[in-house]
Design a protein around this motif. Structure first.
Motif, short mmCIF file in Angstrom:
data_model
loop_
_atom_site.label_atom_id
_atom_site.label_comp_id
_atom_site.label_asym_id
_atom_site.label_seq_id
_atom_site.Cartn_x
_atom_site.Cartn_y
_atom_site.Cartn_z
N GLY A 89 17.97 -16.60 1.49
CA GLY A 89 17.34 -15.29 1.46
C GLY A 89 17.79 -14.38 2.57
N GLY A 90 18.85 -14.77 3.31
CA GLY A 90 19.34 -13.95 4.40
C GLY A 90 18.44 -13.94 5.62
N THR A 91 17.50 -14.89 5.71
CA THR A 91 16.60 -14.92 6.86
C THR A 91 17.34 -15.40 8.11
N VAL A 92 16.99 -14.83 9.23
CA VAL A 92 17.58 -15.20 10.52
C VAL A 92 16.43 -15.33 11.52
N ARG A 93 16.43 -16.42 12.28
CA ARG A 93 15.37 -16.60 13.28
C ARG A 93 15.87 -17.47 14.41
N TRP A 94 15.28 -17.29 15.59
CA TRP A 94 15.52 -18.17 16.72
C TRP A 94 14.50 -19.30 16.65
N GLN A 95 14.98 -20.53 16.66
CA GLN A 95 14.13 -21.70 16.55
C GLN A 95 14.18 -22.49 17.85
N PRO A 96 13.05 -22.78 18.48
CA PRO A 96 13.05 -23.62 19.69
C PRO A 96 13.53 -25.04 19.38
N ILE A 97 14.32 -25.60 20.28
CA ILE A 97 14.74 -26.99 20.21
C ILE A 97 14.61 -27.59 21.61
N THR A 98 14.54 -28.91 21.70
CA THR A 98 14.44 -29.52 23.02
C THR A 98 15.74 -29.31 23.78
N LEU A 99 15.64 -29.32 25.10
CA LEU A 99 16.84 -29.16 25.91
C LEU A 99 17.80 -30.33 25.71
N THR B 55 3.88 -13.28 -0.32
CA THR B 55 3.05 -13.67 -1.45
C THR B 55 1.88 -14.51 -0.97
N GLY B 56 0.88 -14.63 -1.80
CA GLY B 56 -0.29 -15.42 -1.43
C GLY B 56 -1.42 -14.53 -0.98
N PRO B 57 -2.45 -15.12 -0.38
CA PRO B 57 -3.62 -14.34 0.06
C PRO B 57 -3.24 -13.25 1.04
N ALA B 58 -3.99 -12.16 1.02
CA ALA B 58 -3.69 -11.04 1.91
C ALA B 58 -3.79 -11.42 3.38
N THR B 59 -4.60 -12.44 3.68
CA THR B 59 -4.78 -12.83 5.08
C THR B 59 -3.50 -13.38 5.70
N THR B 60 -2.53 -13.81 4.85
CA THR B 60 -1.29 -14.33 5.43
C THR B 60 -0.54 -13.25 6.20
N THR B 61 -0.83 -11.98 5.90
CA THR B 61 -0.20 -10.88 6.63
C THR B 61 -0.60 -10.92 8.10
N TYR B 62 -1.80 -11.42 8.39
CA TYR B 62 -2.32 -11.39 9.75
C TYR B 62 -2.19 -12.74 10.46
N ILE B 63 -1.80 -13.78 9.69
CA ILE B 63 -1.66 -15.11 10.29
C ILE B 63 -0.21 -15.29 10.72
N ARG B 64 0.08 -14.92 11.93
CA ARG B 64 1.44 -15.00 12.44
C ARG B 64 1.44 -15.66 13.80
N ALA B 65 2.52 -16.35 14.09
CA ALA B 65 2.66 -17.01 15.38
C ALA B 65 3.97 -16.55 16.01
N ASP B 66 3.99 -16.48 17.34
CA ASP B 66 5.20 -16.02 18.02
C ASP B 66 6.07 -17.21 18.42
N LEU B 67 7.20 -16.90 19.05
CA LEU B 67 8.16 -17.92 19.44
C LEU B 67 7.56 -18.91 20.44
N GLN B 68 6.72 -18.42 21.32
CA GLN B 68 6.11 -19.27 22.33
C GLN B 68 5.18 -20.31 21.70
N ALA B 69 4.48 -19.91 20.66
CA ALA B 69 3.58 -20.85 19.97
C ALA B 69 4.38 -21.94 19.26
N PRO C 16 10.98 -24.57 27.93
CA PRO C 16 10.82 -23.44 28.86
C PRO C 16 10.02 -22.28 28.30
N LEU C 17 9.89 -22.16 26.99
CA LEU C 17 9.15 -21.04 26.40
C LEU C 17 7.77 -21.43 25.92
N ALA C 18 7.39 -22.68 26.07
CA ALA C 18 6.13 -23.15 25.50
C ALA C 18 4.93 -22.59 26.24
N GLN C 19 3.94 -22.15 25.48
CA GLN C 19 2.68 -21.71 26.06
C GLN C 19 1.86 -22.93 26.46
#
Length: 346
Positions: A206-216, A303-317, A331-334
Protein backbone atom coordinates in the motif's frame (compact mmCIF):
# COMPACT_ATOMS: atom_id res chain seq x y z
CA UNK A 1 -33.78 25.65 -32.59
CA UNK A 2 -35.95 23.47 -30.32
CA UNK A 3 -36.48 19.84 -31.32
CA UNK A 4 -39.90 18.93 -32.65
CA UNK A 5 -41.55 16.52 -30.16
CA UNK A 6 -43.56 14.90 -32.94
CA UNK A 7 -40.46 14.16 -35.00
CA UNK A 8 -38.68 12.80 -31.91
CA UNK A 9 -41.58 10.46 -31.24
CA UNK A 10 -41.54 9.38 -34.89
CA UNK A 11 -37.79 8.65 -34.63
CA UNK A 12 -38.26 6.53 -31.51
CA UNK A 13 -41.00 4.58 -33.24
CA UNK A 14 -38.74 3.88 -36.19
CA UNK A 15 -35.90 2.75 -33.94
CA UNK A 16 -38.27 0.47 -32.06
CA UNK A 17 -39.44 -1.09 -35.34
CA UNK A 18 -35.79 -1.74 -36.23
CA UNK A 19 -35.07 -3.25 -32.80
CA UNK A 20 -32.47 -0.59 -32.01
CA UNK A 21 -32.08 0.84 -28.49
CA UNK A 22 -30.33 3.94 -27.24
CA UNK A 23 -27.65 1.72 -25.70
CA UNK A 24 -26.99 0.22 -29.15
CA UNK A 25 -26.50 3.68 -30.61
CA UNK A 26 -24.15 4.70 -27.82
CA UNK A 27 -22.22 1.45 -28.09
CA UNK A 28 -21.77 1.79 -31.84
CA UNK A 29 -20.57 5.37 -31.45
CA UNK A 30 -17.67 4.29 -29.27
CA UNK A 31 -14.44 2.89 -30.74
CA UNK A 32 -13.88 -0.86 -30.78
CA UNK A 33 -12.54 -2.29 -27.53
CA UNK A 34 -9.13 -3.99 -27.45
CA UNK A 35 -8.83 -7.73 -27.04
CA UNK A 36 -7.52 -9.22 -23.82
CA UNK A 37 -4.14 -10.10 -25.33
CA UNK A 38 -3.79 -6.62 -26.85
CA UNK A 39 -4.72 -4.82 -23.62
CA UNK A 40 -2.76 -6.96 -21.15
CA UNK A 41 0.63 -5.21 -21.71
CA UNK A 42 -1.00 -1.90 -20.80
CA UNK A 43 -2.44 -3.38 -17.60
CA UNK A 44 0.92 -4.89 -16.64
CA UNK A 45 2.77 -1.63 -17.28
CA UNK A 46 0.40 0.33 -15.03
CA UNK A 47 0.43 -2.18 -12.15
CA UNK A 48 2.59 -1.77 -9.08
CA UNK A 49 4.96 -4.47 -7.77
CA UNK A 50 2.42 -5.81 -5.30
CA UNK A 51 -0.34 -6.10 -7.89
CA UNK A 52 2.02 -7.79 -10.34
CA UNK A 53 3.11 -10.31 -7.75
CA UNK A 54 -0.48 -11.11 -6.75
CA UNK A 55 -2.47 -10.79 -9.98
CA UNK A 56 -0.07 -11.44 -12.88
CA UNK A 57 -0.77 -15.19 -13.13
CA UNK A 58 -4.54 -14.58 -13.08
CA UNK A 59 -4.31 -11.89 -15.76
CA UNK A 60 -2.37 -14.29 -17.97
CA UNK A 61 -5.00 -16.95 -17.29
CA UNK A 62 -7.72 -14.54 -18.43
CA UNK A 63 -5.75 -13.61 -21.55
CA UNK A 64 -5.09 -17.23 -22.46
CA UNK A 65 -8.73 -18.20 -21.97
CA UNK A 66 -10.19 -15.22 -23.81
CA UNK A 67 -7.46 -14.52 -26.37
CA UNK A 68 -8.86 -12.66 -29.35
CA UNK A 69 -12.00 -11.57 -27.52
CA UNK A 70 -12.69 -7.89 -26.91
CA UNK A 71 -12.73 -6.96 -23.24
CA UNK A 72 -16.37 -5.86 -23.44
CA UNK A 73 -17.61 -9.20 -24.78
CA UNK A 74 -16.95 -11.20 -21.62
CA UNK A 75 -19.94 -11.66 -19.33
CA UNK A 76 -20.28 -12.12 -15.60
CA UNK A 77 -21.06 -15.77 -16.29
CA UNK A 78 -17.76 -16.14 -18.17
CA UNK A 79 -15.86 -14.75 -15.19
CA UNK A 80 -17.84 -16.88 -12.76
CA UNK A 81 -17.01 -19.99 -14.81
CA UNK A 82 -13.30 -19.19 -14.93
CA UNK A 83 -13.32 -18.44 -11.21
CA UNK A 84 -14.73 -21.90 -10.62
CA UNK A 85 -11.99 -23.45 -12.76
CA UNK A 86 -9.34 -21.58 -10.78
CA UNK A 87 -10.92 -22.73 -7.53
CA UNK A 88 -11.18 -26.36 -8.63
CA UNK A 89 -7.57 -26.54 -9.83
CA UNK A 90 -5.92 -24.51 -7.05
CA UNK A 91 -2.69 -25.92 -5.71
CA UNK A 92 -3.35 -28.08 -2.67
CA UNK A 93 -1.42 -27.06 0.43
CA UNK A 94 -1.73 -28.10 4.05
CA UNK A 95 -3.62 -24.91 4.85
CA UNK A 96 -5.73 -24.92 1.68
CA UNK A 97 -9.48 -24.33 1.94
CA UNK A 98 -10.79 -25.96 -1.22
CA UNK A 99 -9.35 -23.20 -3.40
CA UNK A 100 -11.40 -20.41 -1.81
CA UNK A 101 -8.41 -18.10 -1.55
CA UNK A 102 -7.46 -18.68 -5.20
CA UNK A 103 -11.04 -17.92 -6.26
CA UNK A 104 -11.04 -14.74 -4.20
CA UNK A 105 -7.75 -13.59 -5.71
CA UNK A 106 -8.99 -14.32 -9.22
CA UNK A 107 -12.06 -12.12 -8.77
CA UNK A 108 -9.86 -9.37 -7.30
CA UNK A 109 -7.51 -9.68 -10.30
CA UNK A 110 -10.42 -9.49 -12.76
CA UNK A 111 -11.75 -6.39 -11.00
CA UNK A 112 -8.31 -4.77 -11.09
CA UNK A 113 -8.10 -5.52 -14.83
CA UNK A 114 -11.45 -3.89 -15.49
CA UNK A 115 -10.69 -1.00 -13.16
CA UNK A 116 -7.84 -0.15 -15.52
CA UNK A 117 -10.20 -0.34 -18.48
CA UNK A 118 -12.65 1.96 -16.68
CA UNK A 119 -9.87 4.43 -15.86
CA UNK A 120 -8.79 4.41 -19.51
CA UNK A 121 -12.34 5.20 -20.61
CA UNK A 122 -12.77 1.94 -22.50
CA UNK A 123 -15.88 0.87 -20.60
CA UNK A 124 -18.27 2.37 -18.08
CA UNK A 125 -18.11 1.26 -14.47
CA UNK A 126 -21.60 -0.20 -14.69
CA UNK A 127 -20.50 -2.36 -17.64
CA UNK A 128 -17.72 -4.20 -15.79
CA UNK A 129 -18.61 -7.90 -15.65
CA UNK A 130 -15.98 -8.55 -12.96
CA UNK A 131 -17.76 -6.29 -10.49
CA UNK A 132 -20.95 -8.31 -10.90
CA UNK A 133 -19.25 -11.48 -9.65
CA UNK A 134 -19.03 -11.88 -5.88
CA UNK A 135 -15.89 -12.92 -4.05
CA UNK A 136 -16.00 -16.07 -1.94
CA UNK A 137 -16.56 -15.14 1.69
CA UNK A 138 -13.21 -15.01 3.48
CA UNK A 139 -13.04 -17.50 6.32
CA UNK A 140 -11.34 -16.64 9.62
CA UNK A 141 -7.59 -17.17 9.50
CA UNK A 142 -6.14 -20.27 11.12
CA UNK A 143 -3.03 -18.35 12.12
CA UNK A 144 -2.40 -17.73 15.80
CA UNK A 145 0.32 -16.45 18.07
CA UNK A 146 3.13 -18.93 18.67
CA UNK A 147 3.91 -19.85 22.25
CA UNK A 148 7.33 -18.95 23.68
CA UNK A 149 8.32 -22.63 23.59
CA UNK A 150 7.28 -22.97 19.94
CA UNK A 151 9.22 -19.83 19.04
CA UNK A 152 12.29 -21.20 20.84
CA UNK A 153 12.07 -24.50 18.93
CA UNK A 154 11.81 -22.69 15.59
CA UNK A 155 14.80 -20.46 16.34
CA UNK A 156 16.87 -23.43 17.50
CA UNK A 157 16.32 -25.30 14.23
CA UNK A 158 17.10 -22.18 12.19
CA UNK A 159 20.37 -21.69 14.07
CA UNK A 160 21.55 -25.30 13.89
CA UNK A 161 20.60 -26.48 10.39
CA UNK A 162 20.80 -25.27 6.82
CA UNK A 163 23.53 -23.74 4.68
CA UNK A 164 23.34 -20.19 6.08
CA UNK A 165 22.29 -20.27 9.72
CA UNK A 166 23.45 -16.69 10.35
CA UNK A 167 21.09 -15.36 7.68
CA UNK A 168 18.15 -17.48 8.82
CA UNK A 169 18.58 -16.50 12.48
CA UNK A 170 18.79 -12.84 11.45
CA UNK A 171 15.58 -13.11 9.42
CA UNK A 172 13.63 -14.66 12.28
CA UNK A 173 14.90 -12.03 14.69
CA UNK A 174 14.03 -9.22 12.28
CA UNK A 175 10.46 -10.42 11.71
CA UNK A 176 9.86 -11.21 15.37
CA UNK A 177 11.02 -7.80 16.58
CA UNK A 178 9.39 -5.68 13.89
CA UNK A 179 6.36 -7.81 12.91
CA UNK A 180 7.15 -6.76 9.35
CA UNK A 181 6.00 -8.63 6.26
CA UNK A 182 8.34 -10.43 3.88
CA UNK A 183 8.03 -7.63 1.34
CA UNK A 184 9.10 -5.07 3.93
CA UNK A 185 12.21 -7.08 4.80
CA UNK A 186 13.19 -7.68 1.17
CA UNK A 187 12.83 -3.95 0.42
CA UNK A 188 15.31 -2.89 3.12
CA UNK A 189 18.34 -0.81 2.12
CA UNK A 190 21.35 0.33 4.18
CA UNK A 191 19.96 3.87 4.16
CA UNK A 192 16.83 2.56 5.92
CA UNK A 193 18.84 1.67 9.02
CA UNK A 194 19.50 4.16 11.83
CA UNK A 195 21.69 1.87 13.94
CA UNK A 196 22.55 4.50 16.56
CA UNK A 197 18.93 5.17 17.49
CA UNK A 198 17.63 1.67 16.88
CA UNK A 199 15.26 2.51 14.02
CA UNK A 200 14.45 0.81 10.75
CA UNK A 201 12.44 2.33 7.91
CA UNK A 202 9.92 -0.19 6.61
CA UNK A 203 8.29 0.19 3.21
CA UNK A 204 5.40 -2.22 2.89
CA UNK A 205 2.22 -2.87 0.95
CA UNK A 206 0.00 0.00 0.00
CA UNK A 207 3.02 2.31 -0.24
CA UNK A 208 3.17 2.70 3.55
CA UNK A 209 6.43 3.93 5.04
CA UNK A 210 7.25 4.04 8.74
CA UNK A 211 10.16 4.07 11.17
CA UNK A 212 10.07 0.95 13.30
CA UNK A 213 12.05 0.65 16.57
CA UNK A 214 14.44 -2.31 16.78
CA UNK A 215 16.87 -3.36 19.49
CA UNK A 216 20.39 -2.00 19.27
CA UNK A 217 21.62 -5.59 19.04
CA UNK A 218 19.53 -6.22 15.91
CA UNK A 219 20.57 -2.86 14.46
CA UNK A 220 24.24 -3.77 14.89
CA UNK A 221 23.67 -7.23 13.37
CA UNK A 222 21.93 -5.77 10.33
CA UNK A 223 24.72 -3.23 9.86
CA UNK A 224 27.41 -5.93 10.01
CA UNK A 225 25.43 -8.21 7.70
CA UNK A 226 25.13 -5.50 5.03
CA UNK A 227 28.81 -4.57 5.23
CA UNK A 228 30.14 -8.14 5.16
CA UNK A 229 27.87 -9.30 2.33
CA UNK A 230 28.59 -6.53 -0.13
CA UNK A 231 25.98 -3.82 0.33
CA UNK A 232 28.03 -0.83 -0.87
CA UNK A 233 25.60 1.88 -1.94
CA UNK A 234 22.94 3.31 0.40
CA UNK A 235 20.28 2.07 -2.02
CA UNK A 236 21.61 -1.49 -2.31
CA UNK A 237 19.59 -4.37 -0.93
CA UNK A 238 20.44 -4.81 2.74
CA UNK A 239 19.66 -8.53 3.13
CA UNK A 240 21.94 -10.76 1.07
CA UNK A 241 23.06 -14.30 0.48
CA UNK A 242 26.62 -15.30 1.29
CA UNK A 243 27.64 -14.80 -2.34
CA UNK A 244 26.53 -11.17 -2.13
CA UNK A 245 23.35 -11.52 -4.19
CA UNK A 246 20.24 -9.79 -2.92
CA UNK A 247 17.87 -11.96 -0.92
CA UNK A 248 14.68 -13.20 -2.59
CA UNK A 249 11.46 -14.68 -1.26
CA UNK A 250 12.76 -18.16 -2.09
CA UNK A 251 14.92 -18.05 1.03
CA UNK A 252 11.79 -17.87 3.16
CA UNK A 253 10.28 -20.86 1.38
CA UNK A 254 13.49 -22.82 1.86
CA UNK A 255 13.70 -21.82 5.52
CA UNK A 256 10.19 -22.91 6.48
CA UNK A 257 10.39 -26.12 4.45
CA UNK A 258 13.55 -27.02 6.34
CA UNK A 259 12.09 -26.13 9.73
CA UNK A 260 9.03 -28.24 8.86
CA UNK A 261 11.26 -31.25 8.20
CA UNK A 262 12.78 -30.94 11.67
CA UNK A 263 9.57 -29.91 13.42
CA UNK A 264 6.61 -31.80 11.89
CA UNK A 265 4.08 -29.62 13.72
CA UNK A 266 5.38 -26.60 11.76
CA UNK A 267 4.57 -28.33 8.47
CA UNK A 268 1.25 -29.67 9.75
CA UNK A 269 -0.03 -26.20 10.65
CA UNK A 270 1.53 -24.46 7.64
CA UNK A 271 3.47 -22.04 9.83
CA UNK A 272 5.17 -19.25 7.92
CA UNK A 273 6.80 -15.87 8.47
CA UNK A 274 3.40 -14.22 8.88
CA UNK A 275 2.83 -16.25 12.05
CA UNK A 276 5.69 -14.28 13.61
CA UNK A 277 3.75 -11.09 12.87
CA UNK A 278 0.72 -12.56 14.65
CA UNK A 279 2.88 -13.58 17.58
CA UNK A 280 4.45 -10.18 18.13
CA UNK A 281 1.31 -8.13 17.58
CA UNK A 282 -0.71 -10.38 19.89
CA UNK A 283 1.84 -9.89 22.66
CA UNK A 284 1.88 -6.11 22.16
CA UNK A 285 -1.92 -5.89 22.15
CA UNK A 286 -2.23 -7.97 25.31
CA UNK A 287 0.32 -5.92 27.25
CA UNK A 288 0.12 -2.42 25.70
CA UNK A 289 -3.34 -2.20 24.16
CA UNK A 290 -4.90 -1.92 20.75
CA UNK A 291 -3.52 1.54 19.88
CA UNK A 292 0.11 0.53 20.36
CA UNK A 293 -0.43 -2.76 18.54
CA UNK A 294 -1.98 -0.90 15.61
CA UNK A 295 1.00 1.45 15.40
CA UNK A 296 3.41 -1.48 15.83
CA UNK A 297 1.77 -3.22 12.86
CA UNK A 298 1.96 -0.11 10.70
CA UNK A 299 -1.79 -0.08 10.08
CA UNK A 300 -2.95 3.20 8.60
CA UNK A 301 -6.42 2.19 7.40
CA UNK A 302 -9.42 4.17 8.60
CA UNK A 303 -11.99 1.39 8.35
CA UNK A 304 -13.73 0.10 11.42
CA UNK A 305 -15.21 1.97 14.39
CA UNK A 306 -14.86 5.74 14.38
CA UNK A 307 -12.90 5.58 17.63
CA UNK A 308 -9.93 4.09 15.76
CA UNK A 309 -9.29 7.62 14.48
CA UNK A 310 -8.40 8.67 18.02
CA UNK A 311 -6.59 5.50 19.12
CA UNK A 312 -3.05 6.25 18.03
CA UNK A 313 0.34 5.61 19.51
CA UNK A 314 3.61 7.41 18.83
CA UNK A 315 7.08 6.07 18.10
CA UNK A 316 8.08 6.26 21.76
CA UNK A 317 5.18 4.03 22.80
CA UNK A 318 6.13 1.45 20.18
CA UNK A 319 9.73 1.57 21.40
CA UNK A 320 8.54 1.00 24.97
CA UNK A 321 6.60 -2.08 23.86
CA UNK A 322 9.67 -3.40 22.05
CA UNK A 323 11.87 -2.84 25.11
CA UNK A 324 9.42 -4.67 27.39
CA UNK A 325 8.98 -7.50 24.90
CA UNK A 326 12.69 -8.12 24.29
CA UNK A 327 14.00 -7.20 27.73
CA UNK A 328 16.46 -4.78 26.12
CA UNK A 329 16.39 -1.00 26.67
CA UNK A 330 15.70 1.28 23.73
CA UNK A 331 16.88 4.91 23.47
CA UNK A 332 13.41 6.15 22.46
CA UNK A 333 11.34 4.11 24.90
CA UNK A 334 9.03 5.93 27.29
CA UNK A 335 9.22 4.89 30.95
CA UNK A 336 6.63 2.22 31.72
CA UNK A 337 5.52 0.40 34.82
CA UNK A 338 4.96 -2.80 32.89
CA UNK A 339 7.45 -5.56 33.72
CA UNK A 340 9.69 -6.62 30.84
CA UNK A 341 8.56 -9.74 29.03
CA UNK A 342 11.84 -10.74 27.47
CA UNK A 343 10.13 -13.67 25.74
CA UNK A 344 11.75 -12.86 22.40
CA UNK A 345 15.30 -13.31 23.62
CA UNK A 346 17.04 -15.98 21.59
Amino acid sequence: MAADPARIAQAWTLLADLGVTLADLQHDARPARPTFDAYLPQVLAAAGPGALRTYRSYWHRMTTTWAGRAIDTVTASDIQALRQQVTDHARVRRNSRDGRHAGELFVAAARAFYNRAIADGLIQAVDSPAHRVGKPRRLPSTRRALTPDELTEINLVARTSGNDTALDALLLRLHTETACRRGGALALRPQDLDAGRGLLMLREKGGTVRWQPITLDLAASLSRHAAVRGAVLPTDALLRYRDGKALTSRRYDHLWNRIGLHLPWVATHGISTHWLRHTTLTWVERHFGYGVARAYAGHTDTTGPATTTYIRADLQAVAAALAAMTGQPHPLAQPTDRPPGGHLQT
